[in-house]
Write a protein that holds these residues in place. Structure first.
Motif, mmCIF file in Angstrom:
data_model
loop_
_atom_site.group_PDB
_atom_site.id
_atom_site.type_symbol
_atom_site.label_atom_id
_atom_site.label_comp_id
_atom_site.label_asym_id
_atom_site.label_seq_id
_atom_site.Cartn_x
_atom_site.Cartn_y
_atom_site.Cartn_z
ATOM 1 N N THR A 96 -6.836 -9.105 5.700
ATOM 2 C CA THR A 96 -8.063 -9.630 6.310
ATOM 3 C C THR A 96 -9.258 -9.202 5.457
ATOM 4 O OG1 THR A 96 -8.380 -7.630 7.596
ATOM 5 C CG2 THR A 96 -7.059 -9.394 8.622
ATOM 6 N N GLU A 97 -10.382 -9.886 5.639
ATOM 7 C CA GLU A 97 -11.599 -9.517 4.901
ATOM 8 C C GLU A 97 -11.977 -8.065 5.214
ATOM 9 O OE1 GLU A 97 -13.023 -11.133 2.374
ATOM 10 O OE2 GLU A 97 -11.362 -12.541 2.654
ATOM 11 N N ASP A 98 -11.768 -7.653 6.474
ATOM 12 C CA ASP A 98 -12.082 -6.269 6.863
ATOM 13 C C ASP A 98 -11.204 -5.280 6.094
ATOM 14 O OD1 ASP A 98 -14.000 -7.025 8.578
ATOM 15 O OD2 ASP A 98 -12.866 -6.645 10.437
ATOM 16 N N ALA A 99 -9.898 -5.620 5.969
ATOM 17 C CA ALA A 99 -8.973 -4.732 5.255
ATOM 18 C C ALA A 99 -9.342 -4.660 3.778
ATOM 19 C CB ALA A 99 -7.540 -5.222 5.430
ATOM 20 N N ASP A 113 -5.611 1.395 -10.334
ATOM 21 C CA ASP A 113 -6.074 1.287 -8.954
ATOM 22 C C ASP A 113 -7.564 1.521 -8.751
ATOM 23 O OD1 ASP A 113 -6.287 3.996 -9.387
ATOM 24 O OD2 ASP A 113 -4.451 4.502 -8.317
ATOM 25 N N GLY A 114 -8.330 1.571 -9.837
ATOM 26 C CA GLY A 114 -9.775 1.790 -9.699
ATOM 27 C C GLY A 114 -10.126 3.121 -9.059
ATOM 28 N N GLY A 115 -9.122 4.029 -8.993
ATOM 29 C CA GLY A 115 -9.366 5.346 -8.393
ATOM 30 C C GLY A 115 -9.142 5.367 -6.888
ATOM 31 N N LEU A 116 -8.583 4.266 -6.336
ATOM 32 C CA LEU A 116 -8.348 4.159 -4.881
ATOM 33 C C LEU A 116 -7.668 5.402 -4.319
ATOM 34 C CD1 LEU A 116 -8.077 2.527 -2.182
ATOM 35 C CD2 LEU A 116 -6.024 1.481 -3.143
ATOM 36 N N VAL A 117 -8.234 5.925 -3.253
ATOM 37 C CA VAL A 117 -7.626 7.070 -2.558
ATOM 38 C C VAL A 117 -7.103 6.566 -1.224
ATOM 39 C CG1 VAL A 117 -8.019 9.370 -1.609
ATOM 40 C CG2 VAL A 117 -9.285 8.619 -3.642
ATOM 41 N N ASN A 145 -10.531 -1.286 1.743
ATOM 42 C CA ASN A 145 -9.932 -0.815 0.484
ATOM 43 C C ASN A 145 -10.975 -0.675 -0.621
ATOM 44 O OD1 ASN A 145 -7.006 -0.370 0.654
ATOM 45 N ND2 ASN A 145 -7.007 -2.438 1.483
ATOM 46 N N ILE A 146 -11.879 -1.635 -0.688
ATOM 47 C CA ILE A 146 -12.937 -1.561 -1.713
ATOM 48 C C ILE A 146 -13.794 -0.321 -1.462
ATOM 49 C CG2 ILE A 146 -15.054 -2.684 -2.560
ATOM 50 C CD1 ILE A 146 -13.558 -5.391 -2.067
ATOM 51 N N GLY A 147 -14.058 -0.031 -0.187
ATOM 52 C CA GLY A 147 -14.847 1.156 0.177
ATOM 53 C C GLY A 147 -14.184 2.450 -0.277
ATOM 54 N N LYS A 148 -12.851 2.448 -0.333
ATOM 55 C CA LYS A 148 -12.121 3.664 -0.736
ATOM 56 C C LYS A 148 -11.840 3.701 -2.245
ATOM 57 C CE LYS A 148 -8.803 3.146 2.431
ATOM 58 N NZ LYS A 148 -7.614 3.373 3.237
ATOM 59 N N THR A 149 -12.376 2.684 -2.967
ATOM 60 C CA THR A 149 -12.117 2.568 -4.408
ATOM 61 C C THR A 149 -13.377 2.919 -5.199
ATOM 62 O OG1 THR A 149 -10.526 0.805 -3.987
ATOM 63 C CG2 THR A 149 -11.346 0.982 -6.244
ATOM 64 N N PRO A 150 -13.365 4.046 -5.924
ATOM 65 C CA PRO A 150 -14.556 4.439 -6.686
ATOM 66 C C PRO A 150 -15.103 3.335 -7.593
ATOM 67 C CG PRO A 150 -13.003 6.231 -6.645
ATOM 68 C CD PRO A 150 -12.316 5.071 -5.982
ATOM 69 N N GLY A 202 -2.984 -0.485 -7.497
ATOM 70 C CA GLY A 202 -3.594 -0.322 -6.178
ATOM 71 C C GLY A 202 -3.578 -1.669 -5.487
ATOM 72 N N VAL A 203 -4.708 -2.094 -4.950
ATOM 73 C CA VAL A 203 -4.753 -3.411 -4.305
ATOM 74 C C VAL A 203 -5.252 -4.436 -5.325
ATOM 75 C CG1 VAL A 203 -5.616 -4.764 -2.369
ATOM 76 C CG2 VAL A 203 -5.245 -2.302 -2.098
ATOM 77 N N ILE A 204 -4.345 -5.339 -5.687
ATOM 78 C CA ILE A 204 -4.648 -6.349 -6.699
ATOM 79 C C ILE A 204 -4.757 -7.701 -5.997
ATOM 80 C CG2 ILE A 204 -3.908 -7.345 -8.913
ATOM 81 C CD1 ILE A 204 -4.327 -4.236 -8.965
ATOM 82 N N ASP A 205 -5.749 -8.481 -6.387
ATOM 83 C CA ASP A 205 -6.018 -9.757 -5.728
ATOM 84 C C ASP A 205 -5.018 -10.822 -6.198
ATOM 85 O OD1 ASP A 205 -7.284 -11.500 -4.127
ATOM 86 O OD2 ASP A 205 -9.124 -11.664 -5.309
ATOM 87 N N THR A 206 -3.903 -10.954 -5.476
ATOM 88 C CA THR A 206 -2.881 -11.959 -5.797
ATOM 89 C C THR A 206 -2.369 -12.577 -4.492
ATOM 90 O OG1 THR A 206 -0.989 -10.468 -5.561
ATOM 91 C CG2 THR A 206 -2.041 -10.511 -7.733
ATOM 92 N N ASP A 207 -1.419 -13.501 -4.603
ATOM 93 C CA ASP A 207 -0.814 -14.105 -3.400
ATOM 94 C C ASP A 207 -0.177 -13.045 -2.506
ATOM 95 O OD1 ASP A 207 -1.360 -16.868 -3.811
ATOM 96 O OD2 ASP A 207 0.099 -16.849 -5.436
#
Ligand code: NAD
Length: 245
Positions: A195-198, A240-244, A202-207, A184-189
């Motif tokens: 953006t912080e908002d984006a 992906d932590g369950g990201l939808v 994504n975190i909001g959509k990740t269970p 899913g969204v992995i914290d890398t380069d």
């Protein structure tokens, strides 16, 4: 008893100088494998190899089919075999449909699709002789579900997933397993431009309520290449932590 040990195995990780590739090289080395990692820049590859506890770091551009073939053959020759290959090298650049330049299509497809294909082909050739081996390629959640502004990247990663599915069908009888991970969204380069908002969206959509770490992906790859996964092939495993989307 199975314990995830990779003692005595020889592994190659492409794009191993940072992010998921570096974490994977470290995880495989910690599990006992002799690891060779590659990067586009030789000095960076050597530095990363030392940091990851890998055996060596070599220069490789995965878009160059001949270079990939020569390097993989060389690693297998030097170590007497090649057990594990992680085709991790990849690039991501966003563009809305109307903004897609031909150059973006070329660089994305030549790195993500052709680069992965070259690596899998060379790995299969090297593993065929011993009739055993495990290959993992890096797909993506957006390759499975699509993503606005990422049509080129998503298409490339859908292709990568199908390289794994098809190669698994072709290579199973030769004792070679091929799987994909779809982070899913992995914290890398690669995702540092978000953006912080984006990121918050994504975190909001990740269970599981956070971004992924390179180690989250590396741990799954370490499992897939180990004997613990000996009856798993042709799969695309979401990390992906369950990201939808
Ligand atoms: P990253 O940008 O931190 O690392 C990518 C690595 O690939 C770098 O070492 C880079 O030098 C290398 N590379 C790029 N082009 C290359 C080429 N032509 N030849 C050789 N090496 C090359 O990215 P990351 O986040 O660690 O991603 C690793 C893989 O995981 C990529 O395939 C990426 O598409 C995939 N992925 C990442 C995420 C994420 O959220 N970070 C999500 C899904 C999939």
């Amino acid at each position: 008893m199975l314990d995830g040990s990779l003692e005595g195995r020889v592994a190659l990780v492409t794009g191993g100088t940072r992010g998921i590739g570096l974490a994977t090289a470290r995880a495989l080395a910690e599990a006992g494998a002799t690891v060779v990692l590659t990067g586009r820049d030789e000095a960076k590859a050597k530095e990363a190899a030392a940091a990851a506890g890998a055996d060596s770091g070599l220069a490789l551009d995965v878009t160059d089919a001949k270079a990939v073939s020569t390097l993989v053959r060389g690693v297998a020759k030097e170590h007497g075999k090649l057990d594990i290959v992680v085709a991790n090298a990849g690039i991501m650049e966003d563009a809305l449909l109307g903004m897609i330049r031909e150059e973006l299509v070329d660089t994305t497809l030549s790195t993500n699709v052709a680069g992965t294909l070259h690596t899998v082909q060379a790995a299969a050739r090297a593993m065929m002789r011993k009739k055993t081996g495990a290959i993992v390629v890096l797909a993506s959640i957006v390759g499975e579900h699509g993503s606005a502004g990422q049509t080129v990247y998503a298409a490339s990663k859908a292709a990568v997933a199908n390289i794994a599915r098809s190669a698994a069908k072709e290579l199973g009888r030769s004792g070679i397993r091929v799987n994909a991970v779809a982070p899913g969204v992995i914290d890398t380069d690669l995702t540092s431009g978000l953006t912080e908002d984006a990121k918050a969206e994504n975190i909001g959509k990740t269970p599981l309520g956070r971004l992924g770490t390179p180690e989250d992906v590396a741990n799954a790859i370490r499992f897939l290449v180990s004997d613990d996964a000996s009856f798993i092939t042709g799969q695309v495993l979401g990390i992906d932590g369950g990201l939808v989307l």
